[in-house]
Motif scaffolding. Structure first.
Motif, PDB file in Angstrom:
ATOM      1  N   ASN A   1      -0.203 -35.216  55.031  1.00 49.46           N
ATOM      2  CA  ASN A   1       0.341 -36.229  54.118  1.00 49.46           C
ATOM      3  C   ASN A   1       0.899 -35.517  52.890  1.00 49.46           C
ATOM      4  N   GLY A   2       1.287 -36.300  51.921  1.00 53.64           N
ATOM      5  CA  GLY A   2       1.792 -35.698  50.684  1.00 53.64           C
ATOM      6  C   GLY A   2       3.237 -35.265  50.819  1.00 53.64           C
ATOM      7  N   GLU A   3       3.754 -34.739  49.718  1.00 55.69           N
ATOM      8  CA  GLU A   3       5.182 -34.392  49.683  1.00 55.69           C
ATOM      9  C   GLU A   3       5.373 -32.990  49.129  1.00 55.69           C
ATOM     10  N   VAL A   4       6.317 -32.259  49.727  1.00 59.18           N
ATOM     11  CA  VAL A   4       6.599 -30.901  49.237  1.00 59.18           C
ATOM     12  C   VAL A   4       7.956 -30.861  48.529  1.00 59.18           C
ATOM     13  N   PHE A   5       8.019 -29.968  47.551  1.00 55.38           N
ATOM     14  CA  PHE A   5       9.239 -29.812  46.750  1.00 55.38           C
ATOM     15  C   PHE A   5       9.596 -28.339  46.685  1.00 55.38           C
ATOM     16  N   VAL A   6      10.866 -28.049  46.963  1.00 53.12           N
ATOM     17  CA  VAL A   6      11.367 -26.676  46.832  1.00 53.12           C
ATOM     18  C   VAL A   6      12.489 -26.720  45.815  1.00 53.12           C
ATOM     19  N   VAL A   7      12.285 -26.104  44.664  1.00 53.64           N
ATOM     20  CA  VAL A   7      13.327 -26.116  43.641  1.00 53.64           C
ATOM     21  C   VAL A   7      13.560 -24.699  43.122  1.00 53.64           C
ATOM     22  N   ALA A   8      14.758 -24.473  42.590  1.00 52.78           N
ATOM     23  CA  ALA A   8      15.080 -23.161  42.033  1.00 52.78           C
ATOM     24  C   ALA A   8      14.223 -22.928  40.792  1.00 52.78           C
ATOM     25  N   GLY A   9      13.557 -21.792  40.757  1.00 52.46           N
ATOM     26  CA  GLY A   9      12.717 -21.484  39.600  1.00 52.46           C
ATOM     27  C   GLY A   9      11.630 -20.505  39.990  1.00 52.46           C
ATOM     28  N   SER A  10      10.755 -20.222  39.051  1.00 50.43           N
ATOM     29  CA  SER A  10       9.668 -19.285  39.347  1.00 50.43           C
ATOM     30  C   SER A  10       8.332 -20.022  39.329  1.00 50.43           C
ATOM     31  N   GLY A  11       7.262 -19.278  39.443  1.00 52.09           N
ATOM     32  CA  GLY A  11       5.928 -19.867  39.466  1.00 52.09           C
ATOM     33  C   GLY A  11       5.598 -20.646  38.200  1.00 52.09           C
ATOM     34  N   THR A  12       6.091 -20.148  37.076  1.00 54.55           N
ATOM     35  CA  THR A  12       5.817 -20.813  35.806  1.00 54.55           C
ATOM     36  C   THR A  12       6.451 -22.210  35.789  1.00 54.55           C
ATOM     37  N   LEU A  13       7.641 -22.306  36.350  1.00 54.36           N
ATOM     38  CA  LEU A  13       8.300 -23.609  36.461  1.00 54.36           C
ATOM     39  C   LEU A  13       7.469 -24.539  37.352  1.00 54.36           C
ATOM     40  N   ALA A  14       6.929 -23.974  38.419  1.00 52.03           N
ATOM     41  CA  ALA A  14       6.102 -24.776  39.331  1.00 52.03           C
ATOM     42  C   ALA A  14       4.860 -25.294  38.598  1.00 52.03           C
ATOM     43  N   MET A  15       4.271 -24.458  37.728  1.00 56.39           N
ATOM     44  CA  MET A  15       3.099 -24.892  36.950  1.00 56.39           C
ATOM     45  C   MET A  15       3.478 -26.063  36.043  1.00 56.39           C
ATOM     46  N   GLU A  16       4.629 -25.930  35.408  1.00 60.65           N
ATOM     47  CA  GLU A  16       5.082 -26.978  34.493  1.00 60.65           C
ATOM     48  C   GLU A  16       5.425 -28.256  35.260  1.00 60.65           C
ATOM     49  N   MET A  17       6.013 -28.092  36.442  1.00 58.69           N
ATOM     50  CA  MET A  17       6.374 -29.243  37.269  1.00 58.69           C
ATOM     51  C   MET A  17       5.121 -30.037  37.656  1.00 58.69           C
ATOM     52  N   ALA A  18       4.053 -29.308  37.980  1.00 55.10           N
ATOM     53  CA  ALA A  18       2.793 -29.960  38.346  1.00 55.10           C
ATOM     54  C   ALA A  18       2.273 -30.779  37.170  1.00 55.10           C
ATOM     55  N   LEU A  19       2.206 -30.163  36.011  1.00 58.95           N
ATOM     56  CA  LEU A  19       1.605 -30.825  34.841  1.00 58.95           C
ATOM     57  C   LEU A  19       2.417 -31.999  34.323  1.00 58.95           C
ATOM     58  N   VAL A  20       3.739 -31.814  34.187  1.00 60.27           N
ATOM     59  CA  VAL A  20       4.522 -32.880  33.538  1.00 60.27           C
ATOM     60  C   VAL A  20       4.632 -34.134  34.400  1.00 60.27           C
ATOM     61  N   ASN A  21       4.514 -33.972  35.706  1.00 64.10           N
ATOM     62  CA  ASN A  21       4.616 -35.162  36.551  1.00 64.10           C
ATOM     63  C   ASN A  21       3.316 -35.959  36.608  1.00 64.10           C
ATOM     64  N   VAL A  22       2.209 -35.252  36.455  1.00 63.41           N
ATOM     65  CA  VAL A  22       0.900 -35.902  36.539  1.00 63.41           C
ATOM     66  C   VAL A  22       0.467 -36.448  35.176  1.00 63.41           C
ATOM     67  N   CYS A  23       0.731 -35.689  34.112  1.00 63.46           N
ATOM     68  CA  CYS A  23       0.171 -36.018  32.798  1.00 63.46           C
ATOM     69  C   CYS A  23       1.209 -36.585  31.835  1.00 63.46           C
ATOM     70  N   GLU A  24       0.694 -37.336  30.884  1.00 61.11           N
ATOM     71  CA  GLU A  24       1.531 -37.873  29.809  1.00 61.11           C
ATOM     72  C   GLU A  24       0.939 -37.430  28.481  1.00 61.11           C
ATOM     73  N   PRO A  25       1.744 -37.378  27.424  1.00 62.61           N
ATOM     74  CA  PRO A  25       1.229 -36.939  26.123  1.00 62.61           C
ATOM     75  C   PRO A  25      -0.072 -37.654  25.764  1.00 62.61           C
ATOM     76  N   GLY A  26      -1.042 -36.893  25.316  1.00 59.71           N
ATOM     77  CA  GLY A  26      -2.335 -37.473  24.937  1.00 59.71           C
ATOM     78  C   GLY A  26      -3.376 -37.402  26.035  1.00 59.71           C
ATOM     79  N   ASP A  27      -2.958 -37.174  27.274  1.00 57.20           N
ATOM     80  CA  ASP A  27      -3.916 -37.079  28.389  1.00 57.20           C
ATOM     81  C   ASP A  27      -4.817 -35.853  28.221  1.00 57.20           C
ATOM     82  N   GLU A  28      -6.040 -35.989  28.731  1.00 58.19           N
ATOM     83  CA  GLU A  28      -7.019 -34.893  28.646  1.00 58.19           C
ATOM     84  C   GLU A  28      -6.938 -34.021  29.899  1.00 58.19           C
ATOM     85  N   VAL A  29      -6.821 -32.718  29.693  1.00 59.10           N
ATOM     86  CA  VAL A  29      -6.766 -31.786  30.829  1.00 59.10           C
ATOM     87  C   VAL A  29      -7.867 -30.749  30.688  1.00 59.10           C
TER      88      VAL A  29
END
Ligand SMILES: *Cc1c(COP(=O)(O)O)cnc(C)c1O
Length: 382
Positions: free
Chosen positions: A47-75
């Motif tokens: 299940n789930g969905e995969v994404f392949v985009v131009a960028g490096s690992g750091t971009l992938a880290m940011e992609m994970a966080l910004v889609n899941v979290c919103e300003p003020g969320d606790e991580v």
């Protein structure tokens, strides 16, 4: 022998020199669709969905966080080194509230008890873990963390950049919600691709957001149609895909699956073990404090007092072996050897033999062959 970018097979490199096709050509649609299906197999998800985009690992880290979290969320960030710290910096940039848990001593590993206690104290929107922190070569207990996090509402984000395709890592059965990696580590493709998978739960959380993702390029809403279309052999344009890297990705994923993931995990484990045993046999110390959590994709090693970083690495270079220096506070104190991707027993033997000779030339007392002998014992089981 650095921990990424790794050496690629010639079959993969050849793909990079092929004619650039239209992203809407039937050939490319087939190749991209096939890559996405194979990537799901390597991530071990149905299940789930995969994404392949131009960028490096750091971009992938940011992609994970910004889609899941919103300003003020606790991580909650469980960090074993420099790449855990990078999660913190990305979170702060996006105005997330961070609970940063780090180890007191380099080479130590955040325990499941720490994670459990933290999760009992407070509700977090997300928990991030770096599967292998490339700076310390410490491997986090991702499977055990998954079991604990599954009982909460938190989204489990795993940085697999130095792990996926080398370390045992089972996204779905281990309860990982977002798994990310990049092309140039154990996936064995030139740098340039960010590879990210979202579980159903993570996609749902994205869809329930109160605010839009504060990045246009990274919003998975923009990419879902692209990925779903190619999987179903149709074209959909959002931003031009890195065509030749995707040819290369398809070829490498095909080779990874041909070797077989279980066999691949075992090969990485044995080669890593051989390297660690050799290091021990020549009297050096690795950074991970315990063998249990020493990574199978990279090993960070402390220099003995006699040996200086630049001289050692230049000596290795002259022997034809490129190794990496230390990162952050371990700079100048350690060297790192990557043993992921296509690395085989001959590569590791050549590396160990060069390490022995270069240590010797730099005034460190070592009986030549001692490390090799220890490694041979382990490799004999491969
Ligand atoms: C290499 C690495 C990254 C960063 O990837 P880039 O492609 O250099 O941006 C992140 N996390 C880990 C664990 C890594 O090894």
């Amino acid at each position: 022998m650095i921990p990424g970018p790794v050496m690629c097979n010639s079959s993969v490199l050849k793909e990079m020199s092929k004619p650039v096709m239209s992203h809407g050509s039937s050939e490319f649609i087939e190749i991209f669709g096939d890559s996405l299906r194979k990537l799901k197999q390597v991530f071990m998800i149905e299940n789930g969905e995969v994404f392949v985009v131009a960028g490096s690992g750091t971009l992938a880290m940011e992609m994970a966080l910004v889609n899941v979290c919103e300003p003020g969320d606790e991580v909650l960030i469980l960090s074993n080194g420099m790449f855990g710290e990078r999660f913190k910096e990305i979170c702060l940039r996006h105005r997330l509230k961070v609970d940063y848990q780090e180890v007191k001593k380099f080479g130590d590993c955040i325990s499941t008890e720490v994670a459990k206690n933290k999760l009992e104290e407070k509700e977090y929107k997300a928990v991030t873990v770096t599967h292998v922190d490339t700076s310390t070569s410490v491997k986090a207990p991702v499977k055990e963390f998954g079991r604990i996090i599954k009982k909460t509402n938190a989204v489990f984000i795993v940085d697999g950049v130095c792990a996926t395709g080398g370390e045992e890592e089972r996204m779905e059965s281990w309860g990982i919600d977002v798994l990310l990696t990049a092309s140039q580590k154990a996936i064995s493709v030139p740098p340039g691709l960010a590879l990210v998978a979202f579980s159903r739960k993570a996609v749902e959380i994205h869809q329930e957001r109160r605010n839009p993702v504060d990045s246009y390029f990274l919003d998975i809403q923009n990419w879902r149609n692209v990925m779903n279309s190619y999987i179903n052999r149709k074209v959909f344009y959002f931003a031009t895909p890195p065509i030749n890297l995707i040819y290369a990705l398809k070829t490498s994923l095909t080779e990874i699956l041909k070797e077989g993931l279980e066999k691949r995990f075992r090969r990485h484990a044995l080669i890593a073990k051989a390297f660690r045993e050799a290091i021990k046999a020549v009297g050096l110390e690795i950074v991970p404090l315990k063998e249990d959590y020493a990574a199978n994709t990279v090993t960070a090693v402390y220099y003995p007092v006699e040996v200086e970083d630049n001289a050692f690495r230049y000596g290795m270079l002259k022997e034809g072996v490129v190794v990496a220096g230390g990162l952050g506070p371990l700079k100048k104190k350690t060297f790192r050897v990557g043993h992921m991707g296509n690395v085989n027993s001959s590569d590791i033997i050549a590396t160990i033999s060069a390490v022995e000779r270069v240590l010797f030339k730099n005034g460190y007392k070592v009986t030549l062959g001692q490390g090799l002998e220890a490694a041979q014992e382990v490799l004999n089981k491969l």
